[in-house]
Scaffold this motif. Sequence first.
Motif, PDB file in Angstrom:
ATOM      1  N   VAL A 157      -1.693  -0.635  -2.944  1.00 16.87           N
ATOM      2  CA  VAL A 157      -1.123  -1.347  -4.093  1.00 16.87           C
ATOM      3  C   VAL A 157       0.284  -1.818  -3.753  1.00 16.87           C
ATOM      4  N   GLU A 158       1.063  -0.971  -3.117  1.00 20.25           N
ATOM      5  CA  GLU A 158       2.440  -1.322  -2.776  1.00 20.25           C
ATOM      6  C   GLU A 158       2.505  -2.488  -1.779  1.00 20.25           C
ATOM      7  N   MET A 159       1.526  -2.593  -0.888  1.00 21.20           N
ATOM      8  CA  MET A 159       1.492  -3.674   0.112  1.00 21.20           C
ATOM      9  C   MET A 159       0.959  -4.989  -0.454  1.00 21.20           C
ATOM     10  N   ASN A 160       0.280  -4.926  -1.576  1.00 20.76           N
ATOM     11  CA  ASN A 160      -0.364  -6.112  -2.136  1.00 20.76           C
ATOM     12  C   ASN A 160       0.661  -7.137  -2.621  1.00 20.76           C
ATOM     13  N   GLN A 161       0.498  -8.364  -2.163  1.00 21.68           N
ATOM     14  CA  GLN A 161       1.361  -9.482  -2.574  1.00 21.68           C
ATOM     15  C   GLN A 161       0.623 -10.266  -3.648  1.00 21.68           C
ATOM     16  N   ILE A 162       1.169 -10.278  -4.853  1.00 18.00           N
ATOM     17  CA  ILE A 162       0.507 -10.936  -5.979  1.00 18.00           C
ATOM     18  C   ILE A 162       1.195 -12.273  -6.247  1.00 18.00           C
ATOM     19  N   THR A 173      -4.335  -5.791  -9.124  1.00 13.03           N
ATOM     20  CA  THR A 173      -4.169  -4.368  -8.800  1.00 13.03           C
ATOM     21  C   THR A 173      -5.516  -3.655  -8.870  1.00 13.03           C
ATOM     22  N   VAL A 174      -6.301  -3.974  -9.873  1.00 13.87           N
ATOM     23  CA  VAL A 174      -7.647  -3.391  -9.999  1.00 13.87           C
ATOM     24  C   VAL A 174      -8.501  -3.760  -8.792  1.00 13.87           C
ATOM     25  N   GLU A 175      -8.414  -5.001  -8.343  1.00 13.51           N
ATOM     26  CA  GLU A 175      -9.197  -5.421  -7.169  1.00 13.51           C
ATOM     27  C   GLU A 175      -8.819  -4.612  -5.933  1.00 13.51           C
ATOM     28  N   VAL A 176      -7.529  -4.374  -5.743  1.00 13.88           N
ATOM     29  CA  VAL A 176      -7.071  -3.563  -4.603  1.00 13.88           C
ATOM     30  C   VAL A 176      -7.611  -2.140  -4.728  1.00 13.88           C
ATOM     31  N   LEU A 177      -7.543  -1.572  -5.912  1.00 12.26           N
ATOM     32  CA  LEU A 177      -8.052  -0.209  -6.128  1.00 12.26           C
ATOM     33  C   LEU A 177      -9.545  -0.139  -5.816  1.00 12.26           C
ATOM     34  N   LYS A 178     -10.301  -1.116  -6.321  1.00 11.44           N
ATOM     35  CA  LYS A 178     -11.756  -1.130  -6.100  1.00 11.44           C
ATOM     36  C   LYS A 178     -12.097  -1.177  -4.616  1.00 11.44           C
ATOM     37  N   GLN A 179     -11.317  -1.927  -3.832  1.00 15.06           N
ATOM     38  CA  GLN A 179     -11.579  -2.055  -2.396  1.00 15.06           C
ATOM     39  C   GLN A 179     -11.436  -0.721  -1.681  1.00 15.06           C
ATOM     40  N   GLU A 180     -10.600   0.151  -2.198  1.00 13.76           N
ATOM     41  CA  GLU A 180     -10.350   1.436  -1.546  1.00 13.76           C
ATOM     42  C   GLU A 180     -11.312   2.537  -1.995  1.00 13.76           C
ATOM     43  N   LEU A 181     -11.970   2.321  -3.122  1.00 14.19           N
ATOM     44  CA  LEU A 181     -12.817   3.382  -3.683  1.00 14.19           C
ATOM     45  C   LEU A 181     -14.232   3.331  -3.117  1.00 14.19           C
ATOM     46  N   ARG A 182     -14.874   4.485  -3.145  1.00 11.17           N
ATOM     47  CA  ARG A 182     -16.266   4.581  -2.721  1.00 11.17           C
ATOM     48  C   ARG A 182     -17.160   4.096  -3.855  1.00 11.17           C
ATOM     49  N   GLN A 183     -18.406   3.814  -3.531  1.00  6.00           N
ATOM     50  CA  GLN A 183     -19.342   3.332  -4.552  1.00  6.00           C
ATOM     51  C   GLN A 183     -19.558   4.353  -5.660  1.00  6.00           C
ATOM     52  N   GLU A 197      -9.482  15.440   0.673  1.00 10.18           N
ATOM     53  CA  GLU A 197     -10.009  14.081   0.582  1.00 10.18           C
ATOM     54  C   GLU A 197      -9.400  13.340  -0.608  1.00 10.18           C
ATOM     55  N   ALA A 198      -9.245  14.023  -1.724  1.00 11.86           N
ATOM     56  CA  ALA A 198      -8.655  13.411  -2.918  1.00 11.86           C
ATOM     57  C   ALA A 198      -7.205  12.999  -2.650  1.00 11.86           C
ATOM     58  N   LEU A 199      -6.463  13.847  -1.962  1.00 12.53           N
ATOM     59  CA  LEU A 199      -5.078  13.510  -1.613  1.00 12.53           C
ATOM     60  C   LEU A 199      -5.036  12.284  -0.701  1.00 12.53           C
ATOM     61  N   HIS A 200      -5.954  12.221   0.239  1.00 13.31           N
ATOM     62  CA  HIS A 200      -6.023  11.069   1.143  1.00 13.31           C
ATOM     63  C   HIS A 200      -6.327   9.784   0.369  1.00 13.31           C
ATOM     64  N   VAL A 201      -7.290   9.846  -0.530  1.00 10.85           N
ATOM     65  CA  VAL A 201      -7.650   8.674  -1.341  1.00 10.85           C
ATOM     66  C   VAL A 201      -6.441   8.230  -2.166  1.00 10.85           C
ATOM     67  N   ALA A 202      -5.763   9.170  -2.797  1.00 12.24           N
ATOM     68  CA  ALA A 202      -4.601   8.840  -3.624  1.00 12.24           C
ATOM     69  C   ALA A 202      -3.511   8.165  -2.789  1.00 12.24           C
ATOM     70  N   GLU A 203      -3.234   8.701  -1.607  1.00 11.80           N
ATOM     71  CA  GLU A 203      -2.215   8.111  -0.728  1.00 11.80           C
ATOM     72  C   GLU A 203      -2.613   6.689  -0.311  1.00 11.80           C
ATOM     73  N   GLN A 204      -3.896   6.504   0.012  1.00 10.75           N
ATOM     74  CA  GLN A 204      -4.385   5.175   0.402  1.00 10.75           C
ATOM     75  C   GLN A 204      -4.235   4.172  -0.745  1.00 10.75           C
ATOM     76  N   LEU A 205      -4.598   4.603  -1.946  1.00  8.58           N
ATOM     77  CA  LEU A 205      -4.483   3.721  -3.105  1.00  8.58           C
ATOM     78  C   LEU A 205      -3.028   3.316  -3.332  1.00  8.58           C
ATOM     79  N   LYS A 206      -2.153   4.279  -3.296  1.00  9.74           N
ATOM     80  CA  LYS A 206      -0.724   4.018  -3.513  1.00  9.74           C
ATOM     81  C   LYS A 206      -0.189   3.034  -2.477  1.00  9.74           C
ATOM     82  N   ALA A 207      -0.519   3.255  -1.227  1.00 10.24           N
ATOM     83  CA  ALA A 207      -0.028   2.390  -0.143  1.00 10.24           C
ATOM     84  C   ALA A 207      -0.581   0.980  -0.261  1.00 10.24           C
TER      85      ALA A 207
END
Length: 150
Positions: A92-97, A47-57, A80-90
């Motif tokens: 993580v939900e799509m990630n197959q672990i 989950t952390v890896e997915v979050l990191k991929q979506e975040l800016r440096q 922009e913050a709302l967009h980032v939050a929506e992207q993170l949520k989506a």
Amino acid sequence: TQQLEDEVILNREKHIPFALILLDIDFFKNVNDTYGHLAGDEVICQTVEVLKQELRQTDVLARYGGEEFIIYLPDTREAEALHVAEQLKARVEMNQITIANAADPVTVTISMGLLTINDFSLNSNLFEDVDQALYQAKNKGRNRIVHIAR
């Protein structure tokens, strides 16, 4: 988290908009109870890896507690913050672990409290505010974002 607190104070002093996201992996205890703690660790790591991929440096991701994480979005306006939050949520939900002792991949969702800062004259405790937003997201059914603007 001391560095994070220092950044927040600096941004407030210089009137630079920013956002904080506090997130929690929904029903994480069920993962541990069903698959074991090693599987729980794997869920957290992936989950952390997915979050990191979506975040800016420039964004900062830090563990806040067991399965809770805080994200600091510097120089970020509300939209922009709302967009980032929506992207993170989506994402993580799509990630197959893949878990060793699970027949199928496991998916998790996250609940998020989002706090955006625009009014720099307020003197509230931002960490308590974002924690309250996360609490509301969990109480409203999880897998959602509750946004508070200050």
